[in-house]
Design a protein around this motif. Structure first.
Motif, PDB file in Angstrom:
ATOM      1  N   LYS A   1       0.863  -1.195   0.000  1.00 14.65           N
ATOM      2  CA  LYS A   1       0.000   0.000   0.000  1.00 14.65           C
ATOM      3  C   LYS A   1       0.888   1.230   0.000  1.00 14.65           C
ATOM      4  O   LYS A   1       0.697   2.170  -0.751  1.00 14.65           O
ATOM      5  N   LYS A   2       1.888   1.192   0.886  1.00 13.69           N
ATOM      6  CA  LYS A   2       2.784   2.319   1.018  1.00 13.69           C
ATOM      7  C   LYS A   2       3.645   2.478  -0.239  1.00 13.69           C
ATOM      8  O   LYS A   2       3.765   3.575  -0.785  1.00 13.69           O
TER       9      LYS A   2
ATOM     10  N   PHE B   1       1.788   3.666  -3.323  1.00 19.62           N
ATOM     11  CA  PHE B   1       1.455   5.085  -3.129  1.00 19.62           C
ATOM     12  C   PHE B   1       2.676   5.950  -3.425  1.00 19.62           C
ATOM     13  O   PHE B   1       2.587   6.957  -4.133  1.00 19.62           O
ATOM     14  N   LEU B   2       3.845   5.524  -2.910  1.00 17.49           N
ATOM     15  CA  LEU B   2       5.055   6.308  -3.155  1.00 17.49           C
ATOM     16  C   LEU B   2       5.441   6.301  -4.629  1.00 17.49           C
ATOM     17  O   LEU B   2       6.081   7.212  -5.115  1.00 17.49           O
TER      18      LEU B   2
ATOM     19  N   ALA C   1       0.672   5.952  -7.209  1.00 18.34           N
ATOM     20  CA  ALA C   1      -0.754   5.602  -7.209  1.00 18.34           C
ATOM     21  C   ALA C   1      -1.459   6.450  -6.151  1.00 18.34           C
ATOM     22  O   ALA C   1      -0.924   6.694  -5.075  1.00 18.34           O
ATOM     23  N   SER C   2      -2.674   6.884  -6.470  1.00 24.95           N
ATOM     24  CA  SER C   2      -3.448   7.682  -5.532  1.00 24.95           C
ATOM     25  C   SER C   2      -4.097   6.742  -4.514  1.00 24.95           C
ATOM     26  O   SER C   2      -4.516   5.646  -4.864  1.00 24.95           O
ATOM     27  N   MET C   3      -4.199   7.158  -3.243  1.00 26.03           N
ATOM     28  CA  MET C   3      -4.780   6.275  -2.226  1.00 26.03           C
ATOM     29  C   MET C   3      -6.182   5.820  -2.602  1.00 26.03           C
ATOM     30  O   MET C   3      -6.596   4.735  -2.256  1.00 26.03           O
TER      31      MET C   3
END
Lengths: 323, 122
Positions: free
Chosen positions: A300-301, A304-305, A308-310
């Protein structure tokens, strides 16, 4: 003044009150914190009618589609039936029509229902044993006319529920199945968007459903499926996925093995690391993560980094219940 | 009634856009990212939204006591002024990136700055 119904009880939303205001005034046990739509603590669901758009601000699209909304932002425009997140579930009896092994420790279980079972590919249900023992399992197929649900059940060492499914359940037996839950599923929008699916073990189940759904809707963007385990004997549906990749130009299947023995056609390494090394920039991609909780949280982290948008990251961490 | 900074900046959509840019900067900053290990990303994003809403003077129900309580475990493992400064730096850089006018950035920074004592448990 509109009626708010929770189960058997009815409350009246006074003019100017939000749904949360009414519930707090009536001492309904509901979690909340900021009262301003920021913290998402008071998320509830309206199963029958579309909640006001203003009460869904900032929610993931899949939650919006399931009529979830924030009680603190909702000023009702009609009477509403409302389900609280922890409200007891409705179970339906299904009949086992297929139980066979997919590999040395994973069982394919197909359960049939008399009436249509409502779900989105990628969601999960709770299965319940007659003595009340309950476990969550992801659905591996897409909604179709046959009214069946497909599950991939991994045998866990000393897993009371998985052993029961593996050793005792036979075709023709009935099992109680809850309503479908979870917001990790495909929505047929932005079809040109890249999709990346990363799963370990039976994390393939929801991902297979999501993949079938996306291909069925004619998703045109690239779709990458990374499926990982330690040994080749713990992967499954490898040939089926390879065939799909041959049939669909935009679908790429990358089976990954983290153990020492890596036959030809498989990639050596951890599935999360390989996915991140393969896809350099995930800006505007949609991400689906299923399986081992550590892998899911780390990915997930990392996704995102990588851009990708949350709101485009959908995750389903498999929790293993201590026996 | 004059508009709040929150409204002038663009309300909820502006906050959502800002949070993603800001949080990527924070997680990539070796000086402070250890304070964000082992957190649930979805919950964390919601918290960052609350922080931005506050910085923009928008609706929030956070009190000084909440701020203290929420950060106490981080103060215990060494959270101090230098880390707060780093966060302020990312807040400013994020707003510059979004082309928010300087005067509004200064307003937001002043509001965020007012939480320093509570966050650091002073």
């Amino acid at each position: 003044m509109y009626k708010l119904t929770i189960g058997e009880k009815t409350y009246y939303c006074q003019p100017g009150e939000s749904v949360l205001d009414t519930f707090l005034r009536e001492n309904v046990n509901i979690s909340f914190a900021c009262k301003k739509g920021t913290c998402h603590s008071c998320i509830v669901r309206s199963p029958n009618i579309l909640p006001p758009e203003s009460a869904q601000v900032g929610l993931k699209n899949t939650l919006k589609k399931l009529n979830h909304f924030l009680a603190c932002l909702c000023h009702p425009e009609q009477n509403m039936v409302i389900k609280l997140p922890d409200q007891s579930e409705f179970y339906t009896e299904g009949t086992v029509v297929v139980n066979q092994l997919l590999n040395r420790n994973t069982l394919l279980l197909i359960i049939a229902f008399k009436d249509a079972f409502e779900f989105n590919a990628g969601q999960f249900v709770n299965l319940q044993r007659p003595d009340g023992l309950t476990r969550s399992y992801s659905i591996a197929n897409i909604p179709q006319a046959s009214n069946t649900l497909e599950f991939h059940i991994r045998r866990l060492p000393d897993g009371r529920f998985s052993e029961w499914l593996h050793d005792e359940i036979k075709t023709g037996d009935t099992i109680a199945v809850s309503e479908a839950r979870g917001h990790c599923f495909y929505l047929p929008e932005r079809k040109e968007q890249g999709l990346v699916l990363v799963g370990t073990g039976t994390g393939l189940a929801p991902l297979a459903g999501i993949l079938t759904d996306a291909l069925g809707h004619g998703h045109s963007g690239p779709i990458y499926l990374f499926h990982g385990s330690r040994e080749v004997d713990d992967l499954y549906r490898v040939d089926e996925m390879r065939k799909l990749a041959e049939q669909h130009q935009n679908f790429y299947y990358i089976p990954c093995l983290s153990g020492k023995h890596v036959p030809e056609g498989f990639t050596h390494g951890r599935v999360n690391e390989i996915a991140l090394a393969t896809l350099v920039d995930l800006k505007d991609w949609r991400v689906f993560l299923c399986g081992h909780p550590e892998m899911v949280n780390q990915m997930k982290k990392m996704t995102f980094l990588k851009g990708a948008s949350m709101k485009d990251i959908y995750a389903d961490a498999f929790l293993i219940t201590a026996t | 009634m004059s508009k709040t900074l929150y409204e002038r900046i663009g309300g909820e959509p502006a906050v959502s856009a800002a949070v993603e840019i800001f949080y990527r900067k924070v997680l990539n900053d070796y000086r402070i990212n250890r304070f964000f290990d082992n957190v649930d990303m979805d919950k964390q994003i919601d918290k960052q939204k609350a922080f931005f809403t506050m910085a923009f003077g928008g609706p929030n129900n956070y009190t000084g006591a909440d701020m203290r309580k929420a950060h106490a475990h981080l103060v215990e493992i060494g959270l101090d002024d230098s880390h707060f400064d780093a966060v302020m730096e990312h807040l400013g850089a994020t707003l510059v990136e979004l082309e928010v006018p300087d005067t509004l950035i200064a307003e937001a920074a002043a509001i965020a700055e007012s939480a320093r004592k509570d966050v650091l448990g002073k």
